[in-house]
Design an enzyme around this catalytic site. Structure first.
Site, PDB file in Angstrom:
ATOM      1  CB  CYS A 112      -0.944   0.006   1.195  1.00  0.00           C
ATOM      2  SG  CYS A 112      -2.030  -1.414   1.232  1.00  0.00           S
ATOM      3  CG  HIS A 251      -3.053   3.528   2.487  1.00  0.00           C
ATOM      4  ND1 HIS A 251      -3.588   3.272   1.245  1.00  0.00           N
ATOM      5  CD2 HIS A 251      -3.132   2.365   3.193  1.00  0.00           C
ATOM      6  CE1 HIS A 251      -3.966   2.003   1.203  1.00  0.00           C
ATOM      7  NE2 HIS A 251      -3.712   1.440   2.367  1.00  0.00           N
ATOM      8  CG  ASN A 281      -6.554  -0.663   1.790  1.00  0.00           C
ATOM      9  OD1 ASN A 281      -5.917  -0.259   0.828  1.00  0.00           O
ATOM     10  ND2 ASN A 281      -5.988  -1.156   2.868  1.00  0.00           N
TER      11      ASN A 281
HETATM   12  O1  UT7 Z   1      -3.496  -1.088   3.771  1.00  0.00           O
HETATM   13  C1  UT7 Z   1      -2.847  -1.773   4.749  1.00  0.00           C
HETATM   14  C2  UT7 Z   1      -3.311  -2.160   5.784  1.00  0.00           C
HETATM   15  N1  UT7 Z   1      -4.458  -2.621   6.410  1.00  0.00           N
HETATM   16  C3  UT7 Z   1      -4.961  -1.904   7.406  1.00  0.00           C
HETATM   17  O2  UT7 Z   1      -4.579  -0.799   7.651  1.00  0.00           O
HETATM   18  C4  UT7 Z   1      -5.983  -2.539   8.260  1.00  0.00           C
HETATM   19  C5  UT7 Z   1      -5.674  -2.284   9.709  1.00  0.00           C
HETATM   20  N2  UT7 Z   1      -6.615  -2.909  10.614  1.00  0.00           N
HETATM   21  C6  UT7 Z   1      -7.896  -2.522  10.693  1.00  0.00           C
HETATM   22  O3  UT7 Z   1      -8.344  -1.670   9.970  1.00  0.00           O
HETATM   23  C7  UT7 Z   1      -8.747  -3.151  11.763  1.00  0.00           C
HETATM   24  O4  UT7 Z   1      -7.921  -3.851  12.649  1.00  0.00           O
HETATM   25  C8  UT7 Z   1      -9.853  -4.078  11.212  1.00  0.00           C
HETATM   26  C9  UT7 Z   1     -10.920  -3.276  10.498  1.00  0.00           C
HETATM   27  C10 UT7 Z   1      -9.248  -5.103  10.258  1.00  0.00           C
HETATM   28  C11 UT7 Z   1     -10.521  -4.821  12.349  1.00  0.00           C
HETATM   29  O5  UT7 Z   1     -11.070  -3.892  13.272  1.00  0.00           O
HETATM   30  P1  UT7 Z   1     -10.799  -4.041  14.842  1.00  0.00           P
HETATM   31  O6  UT7 Z   1     -11.559  -2.986  15.518  1.00  0.00           O
HETATM   32  O7  UT7 Z   1      -9.298  -4.092  15.020  1.00  0.00           O
HETATM   33  O8  UT7 Z   1     -11.486  -5.404  15.146  1.00  0.00           O
HETATM   34  P2  UT7 Z   1     -10.834  -6.739  15.739  1.00  0.00           P
HETATM   35  O9  UT7 Z   1      -9.904  -7.333  14.742  1.00  0.00           O
HETATM   36  O10 UT7 Z   1     -10.312  -6.422  17.102  1.00  0.00           O
HETATM   37  O11 UT7 Z   1     -12.087  -7.642  15.869  1.00  0.00           O
HETATM   38  C12 UT7 Z   1     -13.124  -7.382  16.795  1.00  0.00           C
HETATM   39  C13 UT7 Z   1     -14.189  -8.415  16.592  1.00  0.00           C
HETATM   40  C14 UT7 Z   1     -13.647  -9.846  16.524  1.00  0.00           C
HETATM   41  O12 UT7 Z   1     -14.597 -10.701  17.149  1.00  0.00           O
HETATM   42  P3  UT7 Z   1     -14.314 -11.221  18.643  1.00  0.00           P
HETATM   43  O13 UT7 Z   1     -13.028 -11.975  18.557  1.00  0.00           O
HETATM   44  O14 UT7 Z   1     -14.228  -9.979  19.478  1.00  0.00           O
HETATM   45  O15 UT7 Z   1     -15.512 -12.058  18.908  1.00  0.00           O
HETATM   46  C15 UT7 Z   1     -13.634 -10.139  15.050  1.00  0.00           C
HETATM   47  O16 UT7 Z   1     -13.756 -11.507  14.768  1.00  0.00           O
HETATM   48  O17 UT7 Z   1     -14.845  -8.184  15.351  1.00  0.00           O
HETATM   49  C16 UT7 Z   1     -14.877  -9.404  14.600  1.00  0.00           C
HETATM   50  N3  UT7 Z   1     -14.871  -9.087  13.187  1.00  0.00           N
HETATM   51  C17 UT7 Z   1     -15.995  -8.822  12.506  1.00  0.00           C
HETATM   52  N4  UT7 Z   1     -17.290  -8.792  12.879  1.00  0.00           N
HETATM   53  C18 UT7 Z   1     -18.197  -8.478  11.934  1.00  0.00           C
HETATM   54  C19 UT7 Z   1     -13.808  -8.972  12.350  1.00  0.00           C
HETATM   55  N5  UT7 Z   1     -14.238  -8.658  11.120  1.00  0.00           N
HETATM   56  C20 UT7 Z   1     -15.588  -8.559  11.193  1.00  0.00           C
HETATM   57  C21 UT7 Z   1     -16.601  -8.255  10.259  1.00  0.00           C
HETATM   58  N6  UT7 Z   1     -17.876  -8.219  10.661  1.00  0.00           N
HETATM   59  N7  UT7 Z   1     -16.316  -7.986   8.965  1.00  0.00           N
END
Ligand code: UT7
Length: 326
Positions: A112, A251, A281
């Site tokens: 990215c 980004h 993204n």
């Molecule tokens: O371009 C390069 C790079 N990429 C990025 O910059 C992405 C960076 N990361 C992020 O943007 C975020 O970490 C995410 C959007 C990927 C995830 O958001 P988060 O607030 O960090 O959520 P999390 O990974 O801590 O997940 C929280 C919960 C989890 O469930 P449990 O374990 O708490 O039960 C996930 O399984 O949300 C769940 N989850 C979802 N729920 C509904 C993860 N994806 C989803 C989804 N829908 N699509």
């Protein structure tokens, strides 16, 4: 003498995928995606379309916008994270499509951050006097690299392309650049299989190892840190202050990443380009598409000090500070 952008183009496939559509295929909700990412829709290319096809369309517009012909281009740098092939370079495919027969062509892999790496590389070739007109293309068909069964990633990414022509400019242009990398974080965001580490096999396909895997939380923390750090460093390197900056184009990965970095920088959000709500993204295409939109909508004007700042797999990061010259 400085190098600057003299032409810009972008191209987005027509097909729009809404969060509500994704609710039908993975265990997610529109509310979750909106609240956690800020993404509402993303574009996807048709199945016969590859990164070079989208890149070609954006490049045509950029070359025309620069009042040049493809034969005037001396070098093409493609920075795609979803290249057509391992080799040949996507830049070579784009060169052939454009009939840019006088251009050298190669790819850069910085995920990215690719556009910032590509632009910085182009600036060096212009400043050395070796090349006159360089095309930098960020084009992505990430929809073919996403595991559509993985809710952690499939809601995040989109397809699209942006391109710029970099040349010598009389006024304005690129003032400072910084690039960085930390390969110890390579595992945080990767496509594990398909290369020489884990060549394609029945097992790798069965285990879905050709798709993007990400440790979202760790990448999130890294992203906030480098967005702030890179912006500060590129401004300092130009002997300027943050208060001198008119506009930032970060980004477009997650609105919460941008918000957190802006809070740390104490920089007003109304002077920041955000279009991730529409496109998600788009990896290397995010910054040039956002730049094109910022220009089109009159948010960037001649004389503005503009920071482009990216981060991504590698891990990589980088920023370019420009005195906008168009
Ligand atoms: O371009 C390069 C790079 N990429 C990025 O910059 C992405 C960076 N990361 C992020 O943007 C975020 O970490 C995410 C959007 C990927 C995830 O958001 P988060 O607030 O960090 O959520 P999390 O990974 O801590 O997940 C929280 C919960 C989890 O469930 P449990 O374990 O708490 O039960 C996930 O399984 O949300 C769940 N989850 C979802 N729920 C509904 C993860 N994806 C989803 C989804 N829908 N699509």
């Amino acid at each position: 003498m400085r190098a600057g952008i003299i032409g810009i183009g972008s191209y987005l496939p027509d097909r729009v995928i809404t969060n509500t559509e994704l609710e039908k295929t993975v265990d997610t909700t529109n509310e979750w995606i909106m609240a956690r990412t800020g993404i509402s829709t993303r574009r996807t290319a048709e199945s016969h379309i590859s990164s070079s096809d989208l890149g070609f369309e954006a490049a045509k517009i950029a070359i025309e916008n620069a009042n040049l012909e493809p034969k005037d281009i001396d070098m093409i740098i493609s920075v795609s994270s979803s290249p057509d092939y391992t080799f040949p370079a996507t830049a070579c495919i784009i060169q052939d499509k454009l009939k840019a027969t006088n251009a050298a062509a190669f790819d850069i892999q910085a995920a990215c951050t690719g556009f910032v790496y590509g632009l910085t590389t182009a600036v060096q070739y212009i400043m050395s006097g070796q090349f006159k007109n360089i095309l930098v293309v960020g084009s992505e068909v990430l929809s073919k690299m996403i595991d559509w069964q993985d809710r952690n990633t499939c809601v995040l990414f989109g397809d699209g392309a942006g391109a710029v022509v970099v040349s010598q400019v009389e006024t304005g242009g690129v003032i400072s650049t910084i690039l960085g990398a930390d390969g110890s974080g390579a595992k945080l965001l990767e496509v594990p299989a398909g290369g020489s580490r884990e060549p394609a096999s029945f097992e790798t396909v069965k285990n879905r190892r050709h798709y993007i895997k990400m440790n979202g939380n760790e990448v999130f923390k890294f992203a906030v840190r480098v967005l702030e750090d890179c912006t500060r460093k590129v401004v300092k390197k130009a002997n300027l202050n943050l208060s001198d900056i008119d506009f930032i184009i970060p980004h477009q990965a997650n609105i919460r990443i941008i918000d957190a970095a802006l809070k740390r920088l104490n920089f007003p959000k109304d002077r920041v380009m955000i279009n991730l709500d529409k496109y998600g993204n788009m990896s290397s295409a995010s910054i040039p598409v956002a730049l094109h939109e910022a220009l089109h909508t009159g948010r960037i004007k001649k004389g503005h000090k503009v920071v482009l700042v990216g981060f991504g797999a590698g891990l990589t990061w980088g920023a370019v500070l420009m005195d906008w010259n168009l």
